[in-house]
Design a protein around this motif. Structure first.
Motif, PDB file in Angstrom:
ATOM      1  N   GLY A 178      47.471 -33.727  28.698  1.00 62.41           N
ATOM      2  CA  GLY A 178      46.099 -33.614  29.207  1.00 62.41           C
ATOM      3  C   GLY A 178      46.100 -33.336  30.700  1.00 62.41           C
ATOM      4  O   GLY A 178      47.097 -33.567  31.389  1.00 62.41           O
ATOM      5  N   SER A 179      44.957 -32.855  31.231  1.00 64.59           N
ATOM      6  CA  SER A 179      44.894 -32.517  32.657  1.00 64.59           C
ATOM      7  C   SER A 179      44.139 -33.566  33.474  1.00 64.59           C
ATOM      8  O   SER A 179      44.075 -33.469  34.693  1.00 64.59           O
ATOM      9  CB  SER A 179      44.224 -31.145  32.839  1.00 64.59           C
ATOM     10  OG  SER A 179      42.896 -31.189  32.355  1.00 64.59           O
ATOM     11  N   GLY A 211      42.592 -25.339  21.355  1.00 64.92           N
ATOM     12  CA  GLY A 211      43.691 -26.232  21.726  1.00 64.92           C
ATOM     13  C   GLY A 211      43.268 -27.178  22.831  1.00 64.92           C
ATOM     14  O   GLY A 211      43.613 -28.372  22.828  1.00 64.92           O
ATOM     15  N   GLU A 259      42.072 -32.245  25.065  1.00 67.42           N
ATOM     16  CA  GLU A 259      41.314 -32.982  26.082  1.00 67.42           C
ATOM     17  C   GLU A 259      40.209 -33.834  25.462  1.00 67.42           C
ATOM     18  O   GLU A 259      39.455 -34.472  26.193  1.00 67.42           O
ATOM     19  CB  GLU A 259      40.687 -31.993  27.088  1.00 67.42           C
ATOM     20  CG  GLU A 259      41.679 -31.038  27.735  1.00 67.42           C
ATOM     21  CD  GLU A 259      42.264 -31.569  29.033  1.00 67.42           C
ATOM     22  OE1 GLU A 259      41.735 -32.559  29.550  1.00 67.42           O
ATOM     23  OE2 GLU A 259      43.263 -30.997  29.494  1.00 67.42           O
ATOM     24  N   THR A 305      38.571 -20.270  18.163  1.00 70.64           N
ATOM     25  CA  THR A 305      39.566 -20.843  17.251  1.00 70.64           C
ATOM     26  C   THR A 305      39.992 -19.795  16.232  1.00 70.64           C
ATOM     27  O   THR A 305      39.157 -19.009  15.768  1.00 70.64           O
ATOM     28  CB  THR A 305      39.015 -22.100  16.536  1.00 70.64           C
ATOM     29  OG1 THR A 305      39.945 -22.506  15.519  1.00 70.64           O
ATOM     30  CG2 THR A 305      37.663 -21.869  15.888  1.00 70.64           C
ATOM     31  N   GLY A 306      41.293 -19.801  15.904  1.00 70.52           N
ATOM     32  CA  GLY A 306      41.755 -18.921  14.834  1.00 70.52           C
ATOM     33  C   GLY A 306      41.734 -19.625  13.503  1.00 70.52           C
ATOM     34  O   GLY A 306      41.598 -19.004  12.450  1.00 70.52           O
ATOM     35  N   ASN A 313      39.972 -25.175  12.748  1.00 69.96           N
ATOM     36  CA  ASN A 313      40.368 -26.580  12.625  1.00 69.96           C
ATOM     37  C   ASN A 313      39.753 -27.402  13.768  1.00 69.96           C
ATOM     38  O   ASN A 313      40.385 -27.670  14.774  1.00 69.96           O
ATOM     39  CB  ASN A 313      41.903 -26.656  12.639  1.00 69.96           C
ATOM     40  CG  ASN A 313      42.408 -28.079  12.605  1.00 69.96           C
ATOM     41  OD1 ASN A 313      41.666 -29.002  12.253  1.00 69.96           O
ATOM     42  ND2 ASN A 313      43.662 -28.270  12.992  1.00 69.96           N
ATOM     43  N   ARG A 368      42.714 -12.027  15.336  1.00 65.95           N
ATOM     44  CA  ARG A 368      42.424 -12.971  16.425  1.00 65.95           C
ATOM     45  C   ARG A 368      41.030 -12.701  16.958  1.00 65.95           C
ATOM     46  O   ARG A 368      40.482 -11.620  16.747  1.00 65.95           O
ATOM     47  CB  ARG A 368      43.422 -12.769  17.591  1.00 65.95           C
ATOM     48  CG  ARG A 368      44.815 -13.265  17.312  1.00 65.95           C
ATOM     49  CD  ARG A 368      45.761 -12.909  18.458  1.00 65.95           C
ATOM     50  NE  ARG A 368      45.412 -13.510  19.749  1.00 65.95           N
ATOM     51  CZ  ARG A 368      45.584 -14.796  20.045  1.00 65.95           C
ATOM     52  NH1 ARG A 368      46.060 -15.619  19.146  1.00 65.95           N
ATOM     53  NH2 ARG A 368      45.251 -15.262  21.242  1.00 65.95           N
ATOM     54  N   VAL A 369      40.503 -13.669  17.673  1.00 66.83           N
ATOM     55  CA  VAL A 369      39.206 -13.443  18.325  1.00 66.83           C
ATOM     56  C   VAL A 369      39.424 -12.463  19.483  1.00 66.83           C
ATOM     57  O   VAL A 369      40.339 -12.638  20.293  1.00 66.83           O
ATOM     58  CB  VAL A 369      38.607 -14.775  18.820  1.00 66.83           C
ATOM     59  CG1 VAL A 369      37.393 -14.526  19.699  1.00 66.83           C
ATOM     60  CG2 VAL A 369      38.255 -15.652  17.640  1.00 66.83           C
ATOM     61  N   GLY A 387      42.439 -22.844  27.405  1.00 69.55           N
ATOM     62  CA  GLY A 387      43.702 -23.067  28.073  1.00 69.55           C
ATOM     63  C   GLY A 387      44.423 -21.747  28.369  1.00 69.55           C
ATOM     64  O   GLY A 387      43.816 -20.664  28.346  1.00 69.55           O
TER      65      GLY A 387
HETATM   66  N1  LIG Z   1      44.772 -27.926  33.980  1.00 65.25           N
HETATM   67  C1  LIG Z   1      43.737 -27.315  33.444  1.00 65.25           C
HETATM   68  O1  LIG Z   1      42.826 -26.896  34.158  1.00 65.25           O
HETATM   69  C2  LIG Z   1      43.672 -27.120  31.948  1.00 65.25           C
HETATM   70  C3  LIG Z   1      42.592 -26.452  31.371  1.00 65.25           C
HETATM   71  C4  LIG Z   1      42.584 -26.253  29.993  1.00 65.25           C
HETATM   72  C5  LIG Z   1      43.654 -26.698  29.230  1.00 65.25           C
HETATM   73  N2  LIG Z   1      44.670 -27.341  29.828  1.00 65.25           N
HETATM   74  C6  LIG Z   1      45.789 -27.823  29.036  1.00 65.25           C
HETATM   75  O2  LIG Z   1      46.263 -26.777  28.213  1.00 65.25           O
HETATM   76  C7  LIG Z   1      46.792 -27.358  27.021  1.00 65.25           C
HETATM   77  C8  LIG Z   1      46.186 -26.639  25.815  1.00 65.25           C
HETATM   78  O3  LIG Z   1      46.813 -25.408  25.766  1.00 65.25           O
HETATM   79  P1  LIG Z   1      46.609 -24.410  24.534  1.00 65.25           P
HETATM   80  O4  LIG Z   1      47.596 -23.324  24.680  1.00 65.25           O
HETATM   81  O5  LIG Z   1      46.481 -25.170  23.269  1.00 65.25           O
HETATM   82  O6  LIG Z   1      45.219 -23.834  24.974  1.00 65.25           O
HETATM   83  P2  LIG Z   1      43.999 -23.103  24.316  1.00 65.25           P
HETATM   84  O7  LIG Z   1      44.031 -21.659  24.741  1.00 65.25           O
HETATM   85  O8  LIG Z   1      42.814 -23.908  24.692  1.00 65.25           O
HETATM   86  O9  LIG Z   1      44.172 -23.214  22.763  1.00 65.25           O
HETATM   87  C9  LIG Z   1      44.922 -22.373  21.994  1.00 65.25           C
HETATM   88  C10 LIG Z   1      44.199 -22.334  20.699  1.00 65.25           C
HETATM   89  O10 LIG Z   1      42.906 -21.770  20.911  1.00 65.25           O
HETATM   90  C11 LIG Z   1      42.620 -20.867  19.892  1.00 65.25           C
HETATM   91  N3  LIG Z   1      42.665 -19.533  20.450  1.00 65.25           N
HETATM   92  C12 LIG Z   1      42.864 -19.185  21.748  1.00 65.25           C
HETATM   93  N4  LIG Z   1      42.721 -17.859  21.881  1.00 65.25           N
HETATM   94  C13 LIG Z   1      42.445 -17.381  20.655  1.00 65.25           C
HETATM   95  C14 LIG Z   1      42.147 -16.077  20.142  1.00 65.25           C
HETATM   96  N5  LIG Z   1      42.129 -14.991  20.930  1.00 65.25           N
HETATM   97  N6  LIG Z   1      41.875 -15.946  18.827  1.00 65.25           N
HETATM   98  C15 LIG Z   1      41.867 -17.018  18.014  1.00 65.25           C
HETATM   99  N7  LIG Z   1      42.127 -18.271  18.429  1.00 65.25           N
HETATM  100  C16 LIG Z   1      42.401 -18.435  19.750  1.00 65.25           C
HETATM  101  C17 LIG Z   1      43.642 -21.102  18.815  1.00 65.25           C
HETATM  102  O11 LIG Z   1      43.069 -22.173  18.086  1.00 65.25           O
HETATM  103  P3  LIG Z   1      43.430 -22.672  16.619  1.00 65.25           P
HETATM  104  O12 LIG Z   1      44.705 -23.435  16.802  1.00 65.25           O
HETATM  105  O13 LIG Z   1      42.285 -23.524  16.211  1.00 65.25           O
HETATM  106  O14 LIG Z   1      43.599 -21.438  15.778  1.00 65.25           O
HETATM  107  C18 LIG Z   1      44.858 -21.501  19.622  1.00 65.25           C
HETATM  108  O15 LIG Z   1      45.794 -22.246  18.890  1.00 65.25           O
HETATM  109  C19 LIG Z   1      46.451 -28.825  27.021  1.00 65.25           C
HETATM  110  O16 LIG Z   1      47.593 -29.546  27.442  1.00 65.25           O
HETATM  111  C20 LIG Z   1      45.366 -28.926  28.078  1.00 65.25           C
HETATM  112  O17 LIG Z   1      45.374 -30.170  28.727  1.00 65.25           O
HETATM  113  C21 LIG Z   1      44.712 -27.558  31.160  1.00 65.25           C
END
Ligand SMILES: NC(=O)c1ccc[n+]([C@@H]2O[C@H](COP(=O)([O-])OP(=O)(O)OC[C@H]3O[C@@H](n4cnc5c(N)ncnc54)[C@H](OP(=O)(O)O)[C@@H]3O)[C@@H](O)[C@H]2O)c1
Length: 246
Positions: A47-48, A75, A80, A110-111, A114, A158-159, A181
């Motif tokens: 988490g952030s 994600g 978070e 989301t893809g 979930n 994908r979206v 993210g």
């Molecule tokens: N420091 C900061 O400012 C900050 C900000 C945000 C996040 N974070 C950190 O980042 C981490 C999360 O990373 P993450 O890679 O999981 O981030 P994410 O980009 O939020 O989530 C990835 C998920 O989002 C969906 N997704 C993203 N783009 C997509 C697309 N074009 N088409 C379909 N689905 C798409 C998918 O969901 P599904 O799995 O449901 O298919 C994919 O598995 C956490 O540790 C969080 O704390 C930090």
């Protein structure tokens, strides 16, 4: 909060400093807000929350107050534990005075579809969340989520970020706040659709091999964003960086 660049001064008004540029017809203005440690990490133990401080939380709230819609990857919502958008009375009143709802809607990409449809993120939202899914996930997500959210099909496997922005434009949204993210950030930046990165550099070190602000393939050359401003409070640095649309 003081400004270091372009003109050193104290007592910066955040709403003024982060005012959304006047809208030019076409796609909405897309601003991404992220926090990173000095060693480039964007999370600690998944988490952030522990990377920020009071100033960062103020900037986070002001950026939310200035946007028509928040956009985030699934994600991040899961990692978070996202709740519904909440703003204090002053920021709510400013939005209402400008003809906007008191809080912006939050849209999730989301893809898989979930998502915890019974969570407060959905059931306590003042404005219905918008859920973008690719075509294959639409019927499942719509069946599970339509009571609590607007589910939108936006892409094949994908979206597609362009279809997301088309949807926002048709809805009359002029500005989008992307809250990560790294995967979703990368989709937007690689498509040339990110106008601005608001990057907080937190004076922390966390080591590890966690994700960075951007995932995805390396650029052939480094991007050189224009520094719109650099603010500082208690060692936290707040970059507002403009990226050229490609
Ligand atoms: N420091 C900061 O400012 C900050 C900000 C945000 C996040 N974070 C950190 O980042 C981490 C999360 O990373 P993450 O890679 O999981 O981030 P994410 O980009 O939020 O989530 C990835 C998920 O989002 C969906 N997704 C993203 N783009 C997509 C697309 N074009 N088409 C379909 N689905 C798409 C998918 O969901 P599904 O799995 O449901 O298919 C994919 O598995 C956490 O540790 C969080 O704390 C930090």
């Amino acid at each position: 909060m003081r400004e270091l660049l372009p003109s050193p001064r104290s007592d910066v008004d955040l709403a003024e400093a982060y005012a959304v540029p006047v809208h030019v017809a076409g796609a909405p203005f897309v601003r991404c807000n992220m926090i990173s440690t000095l060693d480039g990490a964007i999370s600690l133990q998944g988490g952030s929350g522990s990377l920020g401080g009071p100033a960062d939380r103020r900037v986070f709230r002001v950026l939310r107050s200035l946007t028509d819609v928040v956009l985030v990857g699934a994600g991040t919502v899961r990692a978070e534990g996202y709740g519904p958008a909440v703003l204090d009375d002053e920021l709510r009143a400013q939005r209402v005075a400008e003809g906007s709802p008191p809080v912006p809607p939050i849209a999730v990409v989301t893809g898989s579809g979930n998502l915890d449809w019974s969570s407060g993120f959905f059931t306590q939202a003042e404005v219905r969340p918008i859920i973008f899914v690719p075509r294959a996930a639409y019927s499942g997500a719509s069946a599970n989520g339509r009571a609590v959210a607007d589910v939108v099909s936006a892409g094949e496997a994908r979206v597609d970020p362009r279809l997301v922005l088309d949807h926002f434009r048709r809805a009359g949204y002029r500005s989008v706040l992307l809250e990560g993210g790294p995967g979703l950030n990368a989709d937007f930046i690689h498509a040339g659709l990110l106008d601005e990165l608001c990057l907080t550099i937190s004076p922390r070190l966390v080591a590890g091999a966690g994700p960075r602000v951007l995932a995805g393939p390396e650029f052939a050359r480094p991007l050189e964003p224009e520094i719109v401003h650099l603010l500082e409070e208690e060692g936290f640095l707040f970059y507002r960086l403009a990226l050229p649309r490609r």
